[in-house]
Design a protein around this motif. Sequence first.
Motif, mmCIF file in Angstrom:
data_model
loop_
_atom_site.group_PDB
_atom_site.id
_atom_site.type_symbol
_atom_site.label_atom_id
_atom_site.label_comp_id
_atom_site.label_asym_id
_atom_site.label_seq_id
_atom_site.Cartn_x
_atom_site.Cartn_y
_atom_site.Cartn_z
ATOM 1 N N PHE A 50 -39.539 63.535 100.353
ATOM 2 C CA PHE A 50 -38.396 62.868 100.988
ATOM 3 C C PHE A 50 -38.881 61.745 101.906
ATOM 4 C CE2 PHE A 50 -35.707 62.544 104.768
ATOM 5 C CZ PHE A 50 -34.524 62.108 104.190
ATOM 6 N N MET A 51 -39.928 62.012 102.693
ATOM 7 C CA MET A 51 -40.440 61.005 103.623
ATOM 8 C C MET A 51 -41.016 59.802 102.870
ATOM 9 S SD MET A 51 -39.656 62.050 106.573
ATOM 10 C CE MET A 51 -40.565 60.928 107.597
ATOM 11 N N LYS A 52 -41.718 60.054 101.774
ATOM 12 C CA LYS A 52 -42.287 58.952 100.992
ATOM 13 C C LYS A 52 -41.190 58.102 100.363
ATOM 14 C CE LYS A 52 -46.839 60.823 100.108
ATOM 15 N NZ LYS A 52 -47.774 61.376 99.150
ATOM 16 N N LYS A 53 -40.154 58.758 99.855
ATOM 17 C CA LYS A 53 -39.047 57.997 99.276
ATOM 18 C C LYS A 53 -38.348 57.168 100.345
ATOM 19 C CE LYS A 53 -38.021 60.792 95.232
ATOM 20 N NZ LYS A 53 -37.043 61.592 94.512
ATOM 21 N N SER A 54 -38.215 57.737 101.531
ATOM 22 C CA SER A 54 -37.599 57.015 102.637
ATOM 23 C C SER A 54 -38.451 55.813 103.027
ATOM 24 C CB SER A 54 -37.429 57.966 103.829
ATOM 25 O OG SER A 54 -36.927 57.295 104.936
ATOM 26 N N GLN A 55 -39.764 55.994 103.062
ATOM 27 C CA GLN A 55 -40.668 54.900 103.398
ATOM 28 C C GLN A 55 -40.607 53.797 102.344
ATOM 29 O OE1 GLN A 55 -44.857 55.861 103.290
ATOM 30 N NE2 GLN A 55 -45.376 54.198 104.685
ATOM 31 N N ILE A 56 -40.574 54.167 101.082
ATOM 32 C CA ILE A 56 -40.480 53.172 100.010
ATOM 33 C C ILE A 56 -39.175 52.397 100.124
ATOM 34 C CG2 ILE A 56 -40.202 52.907 97.500
ATOM 35 C CD1 ILE A 56 -42.216 55.240 97.206
ATOM 36 N N ARG A 57 -38.087 53.113 100.390
ATOM 37 C CA ARG A 57 -36.783 52.463 100.555
ATOM 38 C C ARG A 57 -36.829 51.466 101.719
ATOM 39 N NH1 ARG A 57 -33.833 56.422 102.378
ATOM 40 N NH2 ARG A 57 -34.182 57.618 100.493
ATOM 41 N N GLN A 58 -37.444 51.877 102.827
ATOM 42 C CA GLN A 58 -37.547 50.998 103.988
ATOM 43 C C GLN A 58 -38.401 49.769 103.680
ATOM 44 O OE1 GLN A 58 -39.253 52.859 107.437
ATOM 45 N NE2 GLN A 58 -39.046 51.044 108.696
ATOM 46 N N LEU A 59 -39.514 49.973 102.985
ATOM 47 C CA LEU A 59 -40.367 48.838 102.625
ATOM 48 C C LEU A 59 -39.643 47.863 101.709
ATOM 49 C CD1 LEU A 59 -43.782 50.615 102.017
ATOM 50 C CD2 LEU A 59 -43.290 48.928 103.779
ATOM 51 N N LYS A 60 -38.876 48.403 100.755
ATOM 52 C CA LYS A 60 -38.115 47.530 99.857
ATOM 53 C C LYS A 60 -37.048 46.755 100.626
ATOM 54 C CE LYS A 60 -38.935 49.935 95.519
ATOM 55 N NZ LYS A 60 -38.384 50.672 94.397
ATOM 56 N N GLU A 61 -36.414 47.403 101.592
ATOM 57 C CA GLU A 61 -35.418 46.712 102.413
ATOM 58 C C GLU A 61 -36.068 45.602 103.230
ATOM 59 O OE1 GLU A 61 -33.523 49.777 104.717
ATOM 60 O OE2 GLU A 61 -32.455 50.594 102.988
ATOM 61 N N GLU A 62 -37.262 45.897 103.801
ATOM 62 C CA GLU A 62 -37.978 44.881 104.569
ATOM 63 C C GLU A 62 -38.384 43.712 103.688
ATOM 64 O OE1 GLU A 62 -41.266 46.757 106.536
ATOM 65 O OE2 GLU A 62 -39.957 48.019 107.761
ATOM 66 N N LEU A 63 -38.841 44.017 102.476
ATOM 67 C CA LEU A 63 -39.228 42.972 101.541
ATOM 68 C C LEU A 63 -38.024 42.117 101.167
ATOM 69 C CD1 LEU A 63 -41.511 41.735 99.862
ATOM 70 C CD2 LEU A 63 -40.975 43.375 98.063
ATOM 71 N N GLU A 64 -36.902 42.768 100.916
ATOM 72 C CA GLU A 64 -35.678 42.039 100.583
ATOM 73 C C GLU A 64 -35.221 41.181 101.765
ATOM 74 O OE1 GLU A 64 -33.208 40.590 97.923
ATOM 75 O OE2 GLU A 64 -34.679 42.123 97.448
ATOM 76 N N ALA A 65 -35.328 41.738 102.978
ATOM 77 C CA ALA A 65 -34.948 40.978 104.174
ATOM 78 C C ALA A 65 -35.848 39.758 104.339
ATOM 79 C CB ALA A 65 -35.017 41.868 105.410
ATOM 80 N N ALA A 66 -37.137 39.933 104.049
ATOM 81 C CA ALA A 66 -38.062 38.803 104.149
ATOM 82 C C ALA A 66 -37.723 37.729 103.123
ATOM 83 C CB ALA A 66 -39.503 39.289 103.960
ATOM 84 N N LYS A 67 -37.301 38.177 101.928
ATOM 85 C CA LYS A 67 -36.918 37.211 100.891
ATOM 86 C C LYS A 67 -35.657 36.455 101.284
ATOM 87 C CE LYS A 67 -38.791 39.635 96.859
ATOM 88 N NZ LYS A 67 -38.431 40.377 95.642
ATOM 89 N N ASN A 68 -34.787 37.109 102.026
ATOM 90 C CA ASN A 68 -33.513 36.505 102.400
ATOM 91 C C ASN A 68 -33.534 35.840 103.764
ATOM 92 O OD1 ASN A 68 -32.286 37.352 99.999
ATOM 93 N ND2 ASN A 68 -31.777 39.338 100.867
ATOM 94 N N MET A 69 -34.720 35.686 104.340
ATOM 95 C CA MET A 69 -34.821 35.018 105.636
ATOM 96 C C MET A 69 -34.352 33.575 105.487
ATOM 97 S SD MET A 69 -38.407 36.426 107.218
ATOM 98 C CE MET A 69 -38.346 35.262 108.561
ATOM 99 N N PRO A 70 -33.758 33.077 106.543
ATOM 100 C CA PRO A 70 -33.305 31.689 106.459
ATOM 101 C C PRO A 70 -34.471 30.737 106.205
ATOM 102 C CG PRO A 70 -32.930 32.603 108.673
ATOM 103 C CD PRO A 70 -33.500 33.678 107.828
ATOM 104 N N VAL A 71 -34.233 29.816 105.317
ATOM 105 C CA VAL A 71 -35.250 28.824 104.969
ATOM 106 C C VAL A 71 -35.291 27.774 106.070
ATOM 107 C CG1 VAL A 71 -35.918 27.105 103.251
ATOM 108 C CG2 VAL A 71 -34.816 29.234 102.530
ATOM 109 N N PRO A 72 -36.500 27.411 106.507
ATOM 110 C CA PRO A 72 -36.597 26.390 107.553
ATOM 111 C C PRO A 72 -35.929 25.090 107.110
ATOM 112 C CG PRO A 72 -38.771 27.279 107.001
ATOM 113 C CD PRO A 72 -37.784 27.866 106.045
ATOM 114 N N GLU A 73 -35.285 24.464 108.054
ATOM 115 C CA GLU A 73 -34.568 23.222 107.759
ATOM 116 C C GLU A 73 -35.508 22.022 107.708
ATOM 117 O OE1 GLU A 73 -30.833 22.819 108.237
ATOM 118 O OE2 GLU A 73 -30.508 24.967 108.249
ATOM 119 N N SER A 74 -36.647 22.139 108.341
ATOM 120 C CA SER A 74 -37.579 21.033 108.423
ATOM 121 C C SER A 74 -38.143 20.716 107.041
ATOM 122 C CB SER A 74 -38.726 21.378 109.374
ATOM 123 O OG SER A 74 -39.788 20.478 109.222
ATOM 124 N N VAL A 75 -38.034 19.470 106.666
ATOM 125 C CA VAL A 75 -38.560 19.014 105.383
ATOM 126 C C VAL A 75 -40.073 19.187 105.347
ATOM 127 C CG1 VAL A 75 -38.814 16.990 103.881
ATOM 128 C CG2 VAL A 75 -36.660 17.389 105.073
#
Length: 156
Positions: A50-75
Amino acid sequence: MLFLVVIVSASGTDIAADLSHGAGLTHLLQEITILLFALIILSLLIFDNFMKKSQIRQLKEELEAAKNMPVPESVAVLAARQQLSQAIDEQFTEWQLTASERDVGIMLLKGYSLKEIAALRGTADKTIRQQASAIYQKSGTPGRHAFSAWFIEDLL
């Protein structure tokens, strides 16, 4: 876990049969000890799973959050990120990294631990360690820090 479930059910059935046949106290205590031991180990394995599955879920959420971070506006920042990404890809090609090694290499550069990479990729820790070692060997770097520094040292 399946083996432990079989032991628990067999022990439970055996204890019930021993009770109905009037088995001795010593034998019953041995059977109960085996049953409790198997239940404890089974519980620990279920909790760990259960703990490993929870950790994997959290890591995937963090990875998804990192992918969805706002893109810098600076060219300039956008151009630098694109150039770095292209340089990394070209260097990975020059080092002849496999597709799996490329994925692991990118995650290493992002700062994920080997254990986290294994969880995210759904592979064994040993596999990721072997792929990381292959990356370091092909890149001529002695380890993780030198591998990361290879790409960013001149930028700083």
